[in-house]
Write an enzyme that holds these catalytic residues in place. Structure first.
Site, short mmCIF file in Angstrom:
data_model
loop_
_atom_site.label_atom_id
_atom_site.label_comp_id
_atom_site.label_asym_id
_atom_site.label_seq_id
_atom_site.Cartn_x
_atom_site.Cartn_y
_atom_site.Cartn_z
N ALA A 88 43.67 -49.11 22.60
CA ALA A 88 42.85 -47.15 22.00
C ALA A 88 41.58 -48.44 22.47
CB ALA A 88 42.73 -47.89 20.00
N SER A 89 40.09 -47.41 22.60
CA SER A 89 39.46 -47.55 23.94
C SER A 89 38.81 -48.45 22.29
CB SER A 89 38.77 -46.55 24.54
OG SER A 89 39.76 -46.92 25.80
N MET A 90 37.10 -48.71 22.53
CA MET A 90 35.83 -48.74 22.19
C MET A 90 35.72 -46.91 21.85
SD MET A 90 33.93 -51.51 23.80
CE MET A 90 32.22 -51.63 22.68
#
Length: 388
Positions: free
Chosen positions: A91-93
């Site tokens: 899950a990306s920033m």
């Protein structure tokens, strides 16, 4: 399972405050989208957090609910899947996600065309796209059937139903083309031709970038041209996992080149090209294809050694620091390529160009499949950096 003590409303406020450090004047549409898409609902019970030593440590919602929930609303990447001991989905920033959506022009009220997302992951980014563009406008493609099913469940849980396709994102999704925007959630080292073909003229492709030397740094925004090609620029942020194919080829195990080694010396410090200057590393990655490196501080061969290899062939090089002299380094090379010579020439070229940052580079793609990376000087003149 213990119950978290903090509310998601408070945590969302905290997250938006963190995001504001990277995005000035966060568009109101993005603010509303983040508040409408609870990030924790798009995460599995077990995630992995950075441990501060280059690795990851597990965080389980069942045993550490407060830490898990705080992590869910932190502006940080979270690994959500490991395969064979390596992270394969994350899950990306949130700040990076929103910056990519802004680069795609989705902060504008007029952004209502069809959007193709490549790499559904947990479904969080697709949910934001649904908030911004409407469910009917969004198609998301995911290679991993388990992740695709999870994304579909997560999206349904928050009331969204975009089209979720199980397939190879490299091929896009022609059935829904043309798209006004194509957004990748993984990095590439060239733009697949299918993406250009499926983007309407004047549309935008937004994708993170990587090379063998500089893994996952830089984001390309490409605008399609009337002839079916594309042109755009790189932006200096983002770190994403590389694109995966439907099967992973096994590299040749021929070992290093066994021809005669060439031993020389070099004034170029290995730290200059592999010590954290991402602008220099980005240039080397673009202009010395296939070159990758690893540091060896074991002391077995030298106090510090930079190991360089060609990920497509047997060539290799080592650059040794003797622990005393920082103006001269022992270089050993073997194989059909003289890798350190290529890297040294690339670094000299980068200095000659004025040490440009990632933002100074751009890419032009033609309809025949050729893709040229160029760099723009202070006088506005474009000079070729490489062909990929």
């Amino acid at each position: 399972m213990d119950t978290p003590t903090r509310s998601t409303v408070d945590l969302t406020d905290q997250l938006l405050a963190e995001v504001a450090q990277f995005i000035d004047l966060l568009p109101s549409a993005f603010d509303r989208a983040i508040r409408a898409v609870p990030r924790h609902l798009f995460l599995p019970p077990l995630v992995w957090l950075r441990d501060g030593n280059g690795g990851h440590r597990p965080c389980d919602r069942a045993t550490a609910p407060d830490e898990w929930l705080s992590a869910a609303y932190s502006d940080a990447p979270l690994v959500t899947q490991f395969t064979d001991g390596l992270p394969t989905s994350s899950a990306s920033m949130p700040s990076v996600v929103l910056r990519m959506l802004a680069l795609a022009g989705l902060d504008r009220k007029s952004a209502r065309g069809r959007v193709l997302e490549l790499g559904a992951g947990t479904g969080f980014n697709a949910a934001l796209l649904c908030q911004l563009c409407g469910d009917q406008a969004v198609t998301t493609v995911e290679l991993d059937p388990t992740l695709a099913a999870e994304a579909e469940r997560n999206l349904k849980a928050v009331g969204h139903a975009p089209k979720v396709v199980r397939g190879d994102a490299r091929a896009g999704w022609s059935a829904g083309a043309p798209y006004e925007r194509v957004i990748a959630t993984f990095s590439v080292d060239r733009v697949p031709s299918a993406w250009l073909e499926q983007t309407e003229r004047g549309g935008h492709i937004v994708t993170p970038w990587h090379s063998a030397w500089c893994s996952g740094y830089g984001t390309l925004v490409l605008t399609t041209t009337p002839d079916g090609g594309g042109e755009g620029r790189f932006h200096s942020f983002a770190s994403f996992m590389p694109m995966r194919g439907p099967s992973t080829a096994t590299p040749s195990d021929d070992g290093r080149a066994d021809e005669a080694e060439q031993v020389t010396s070099s004034a170029l410090s290995p730290w200059a090209v592999a010590g954290g200057d991402l602008n220099a590393e980005f240039h080397v990655g673009l202009t010395v294809p296939g070159a990758c490196y690893a540091w060896d501080a074991s002391g077995e061969h030298a106090p510090t050694r930079l190991d360089v290899a060609d990920d497509t062939g047997p060539s290799w090089a080592t650059v040794d620091y003797d622990g005393h002299h920082a103006d001269r380094f022992t270089v050993t090379q073997a194989g059909p390529r003289r890798l350190w010579d290529e890297i040294s020439a690339a670094y000299d070229r980068w200095e000659e160009l004025g040490r440009p940052s990632v933002d100074g580079y751009g890419l032009t793609a033609d309809t025949a499949g050729a893709q040229q990376v160029w760099v723009e000087g202070v006088d506005g003149t474009r000079r070729a950096a490489s062909y990929i």
